[in-house]
Design a protein around this motif. Structure first.
Motif, short mmCIF file in Angstrom:
data_model
loop_
_atom_site.label_atom_id
_atom_site.label_comp_id
_atom_site.label_asym_id
_atom_site.label_seq_id
_atom_site.Cartn_x
_atom_site.Cartn_y
_atom_site.Cartn_z
N ALA A 1 0.83 -1.21 0.00
CA ALA A 1 0.00 0.00 0.00
C ALA A 1 0.86 1.26 0.00
O ALA A 1 0.57 2.24 -0.69
N GLU A 2 1.96 1.23 0.78
CA GLU A 2 2.82 2.40 0.87
C GLU A 2 3.55 2.66 -0.44
O GLU A 2 3.88 3.81 -0.76
N ASN A 3 3.83 1.62 -1.19
CA ASN A 3 4.56 1.76 -2.44
C ASN A 3 3.63 1.88 -3.66
O ASN A 3 4.09 1.84 -4.79
N LEU A 4 2.35 2.00 -3.39
CA LEU A 4 1.37 2.10 -4.47
C LEU A 4 1.55 3.42 -5.21
O LEU A 4 1.51 4.49 -4.61
N ASP A 5 1.77 3.37 -6.50
CA ASP A 5 1.93 4.56 -7.32
C ASP A 5 0.61 4.81 -8.05
O ASP A 5 0.39 4.30 -9.15
N VAL A 6 -0.26 5.58 -7.42
CA VAL A 6 -1.59 5.77 -7.99
C VAL A 6 -1.51 6.51 -9.32
O VAL A 6 -2.31 6.27 -10.22
N ALA B 1 -13.13 6.12 -12.31
CA ALA B 1 -12.58 6.14 -10.95
C ALA B 1 -12.65 4.75 -10.31
O ALA B 1 -11.73 4.33 -9.61
N ARG B 2 -13.75 4.05 -10.54
CA ARG B 2 -13.87 2.69 -9.99
C ARG B 2 -12.86 1.76 -10.64
O ARG B 2 -12.31 0.87 -9.98
N ALA B 3 -12.61 1.93 -11.94
CA ALA B 3 -11.63 1.08 -12.62
C ALA B 3 -10.24 1.32 -12.06
O ALA B 3 -9.47 0.36 -11.86
N VAL B 4 -9.89 2.57 -11.79
CA VAL B 4 -8.59 2.86 -11.17
C VAL B 4 -8.53 2.26 -9.77
O VAL B 4 -7.52 1.66 -9.38
N SER B 5 -9.62 2.39 -9.03
CA SER B 5 -9.68 1.81 -7.68
C SER B 5 -9.49 0.30 -7.73
O SER B 5 -8.77 -0.28 -6.90
N ASP B 6 -10.12 -0.36 -8.69
CA ASP B 6 -9.97 -1.81 -8.83
C ASP B 6 -8.53 -2.18 -9.14
O ASP B 6 -8.00 -3.15 -8.59
N ASP B 7 -7.88 -1.41 -10.00
CA ASP B 7 -6.48 -1.68 -10.32
C ASP B 7 -5.59 -1.44 -9.10
O ASP B 7 -4.63 -2.19 -8.87
N CYS B 8 -5.88 -0.41 -8.32
CA CYS B 8 -5.10 -0.13 -7.12
C CYS B 8 -5.23 -1.26 -6.10
O CYS B 8 -4.29 -1.57 -5.37
N ALA C 1 -14.71 12.30 -9.11
CA ALA C 1 -15.08 11.07 -8.40
C ALA C 1 -13.86 10.53 -7.66
O ALA C 1 -12.72 10.81 -8.05
N PRO C 2 -14.07 9.76 -6.60
CA PRO C 2 -12.96 9.28 -5.77
C PRO C 2 -12.28 8.02 -6.30
O PRO C 2 -12.93 7.15 -6.88
N VAL C 3 -10.99 7.94 -6.08
CA VAL C 3 -10.21 6.73 -6.29
C VAL C 3 -9.89 6.15 -4.91
O VAL C 3 -9.36 6.86 -4.06
N ARG C 4 -10.23 4.89 -4.70
CA ARG C 4 -10.05 4.27 -3.39
C ARG C 4 -8.92 3.24 -3.43
O ARG C 4 -8.73 2.54 -4.41
N GLY C 5 -8.21 3.16 -2.30
CA GLY C 5 -7.12 2.20 -2.18
C GLY C 5 -7.60 0.86 -1.69
O GLY C 5 -8.81 0.62 -1.55
N PRO C 6 -6.67 -0.05 -1.38
CA PRO C 6 -7.04 -1.40 -0.97
C PRO C 6 -7.92 -1.46 0.28
O PRO C 6 -8.72 -2.38 0.43
N ASP C 7 -7.78 -0.46 1.17
CA ASP C 7 -8.58 -0.47 2.39
C ASP C 7 -9.91 0.27 2.24
O ASP C 7 -10.67 0.41 3.20
N GLY C 8 -10.21 0.74 1.04
CA GLY C 8 -11.47 1.45 0.80
C GLY C 8 -11.41 2.94 1.01
O GLY C 8 -12.36 3.66 0.67
N ALA C 9 -10.32 3.44 1.57
CA ALA C 9 -10.19 4.88 1.80
C ALA C 9 -9.85 5.59 0.49
O ALA C 9 -9.21 5.03 -0.40
N VAL C 10 -10.28 6.85 0.39
CA VAL C 10 -9.99 7.64 -0.80
C VAL C 10 -8.52 8.03 -0.81
O VAL C 10 -8.01 8.63 0.15
N VAL C 11 -7.81 7.69 -1.88
CA VAL C 11 -6.39 8.00 -2.00
C VAL C 11 -6.14 9.08 -3.06
O VAL C 11 -5.05 9.65 -3.11
N ALA C 12 -7.13 9.34 -3.89
CA ALA C 12 -6.97 10.33 -4.95
C ALA C 12 -8.35 10.67 -5.49
O ALA C 12 -9.36 10.08 -5.10
N ALA C 13 -8.38 11.63 -6.38
CA ALA C 13 -9.63 12.00 -7.06
C ALA C 13 -9.31 12.30 -8.51
O ALA C 13 -8.25 12.86 -8.81
N LEU C 14 -10.19 11.91 -9.40
CA LEU C 14 -10.01 12.26 -10.81
C LEU C 14 -11.21 13.08 -11.27
O LEU C 14 -12.31 12.96 -10.74
N SER C 15 -10.96 13.92 -12.26
CA SER C 15 -12.01 14.84 -12.68
C SER C 15 -11.94 15.09 -14.18
O SER C 15 -10.92 14.86 -14.82
N VAL C 16 -13.05 15.59 -14.69
CA VAL C 16 -13.13 16.10 -16.06
C VAL C 16 -13.58 17.55 -15.95
O VAL C 16 -14.55 17.86 -15.25
#
Length: 264
Positions: free
Chosen positions: A71-76, A236-243, A198-213
């Motif tokens: 999680a700490e080395n995750l490059d979102v 955003a959900r697709a990025v979250s799934d990849d994370c 919309a939010p990007v969530r990490g492995p624990d479900g917490a928001v780690v980033a946000a993407l926008s248009v």
């Protein structure tokens, strides 16, 4: 995958449900106790499971350490970038990715609009935190005491007539964003620019980033931009799934009510 590896990995979800004894593990795997014992011993040697004094097994500390390290080395930014590019290709508009650092929210990636009218935003630059849609998405996920303390120490510049006026109004908006799972900036920073996030969530479900248009009025109206919200949320959900390393579920998101607020 080798049958041995498959069986060993099947033990981990079982122990995630709680401690289990040898018989329970063997029964779940459908193998003899001697086979289950060999697998458990191997996992124990690597610290992935731990045998308690009551002879039951639970997940080992090494497993949690590995998860934390990952999680700490995750490059979102690296994970999200291909998704941002596709979203930009689909919509033609500027796409941003942002993260929180202390009392600031910063852009860490940007894919430019294909239209000649460009937005003045730069990677590494802080957003207007009290009005930006990406900031609202990120701050809305904070625990209430932390959210309250942060909103209390922020300044509330009147960028436009639609800017957030004070801490009380910002808290109310963040509560709404937390409930609905997305945010907008409809002329709050610049009268001529709208944004949905919309939010990007990490492995624990917490928001780690946000993407926008984002897009200026001359390119897309507020209503046209809001109509893109379901696509933004899917990205955003697709990025979250990849994370998180998850297989994306079937999309059952109901249509959004994206009626823009009345002009004031």
């Amino acid at each position: 995958m080798s049958q041995t590896v498959d069986r060993a990995l099947s033990i981990l979800p079982l122990l995630a449900e709680g401690p289990a004894d040898l018989g329970q593990v063997a029964a779940r795997l459908g193998v003899h106790k001697s086979t289950a014992l060999r697998l458990l011993r191997t996992l124990h040697e690597h610290g992935l499971v731990h045998r308690q004094r009551d002879q039951r097994y639970r997940l080992g500390a090494r497993l949690f350490a590995l998860a934390q390290e990952a999680a700490e080395n995750l490059d979102v930014r690296e994970i999200a970038h291909p998704h941002l590019v596709r979203l930009n290709e689909d919509t033609g508009h500027t796409v941003h990715l942002a993260v929180r650092e202390g009392d600031q929210v910063l852009y860490i990636d940007k894919v430019e609009s294909r239209y000649p009218v460009r937005l003045y935003s730069r990677i590494g630059r802080p957003v207007a935190i009290t009005v930006a849609a990406v900031a609202k998405v990120i701050l809305a996920d904070l625990p209430e005491p932390e959210r309250h303390a942060l909103t209390a120490r922020l300044d509330y510049p009147a960028y436009t007539s639609r800017s957030t006026p004070d801490a009380a109004a910002f808290r109310a908006e963040l509560a709404a964003v937390r409930e609905q799972g997305w945010a907008v900036d409809l002329g709050g920073h610049e009268e001529s620019v709208n944004c949905v996030a919309a939010p990007v969530r990490g492995p624990d479900g917490a928001v780690v980033a946000a993407l926008s248009v984002s897009a200026p009025h001359v390119v897309a109206s507020a209503g046209e931009l809001l109509a893109l919200l379901p696509r933004v949320r899917r990205t955003a959900r697709a990025v979250s799934d990849d994370c998180s390393g998850r297989t994306p579920p079937e999309d059952t998101t109901p249509p959004e009510d994206t009626t823009p607020p009345e002009e004031t």
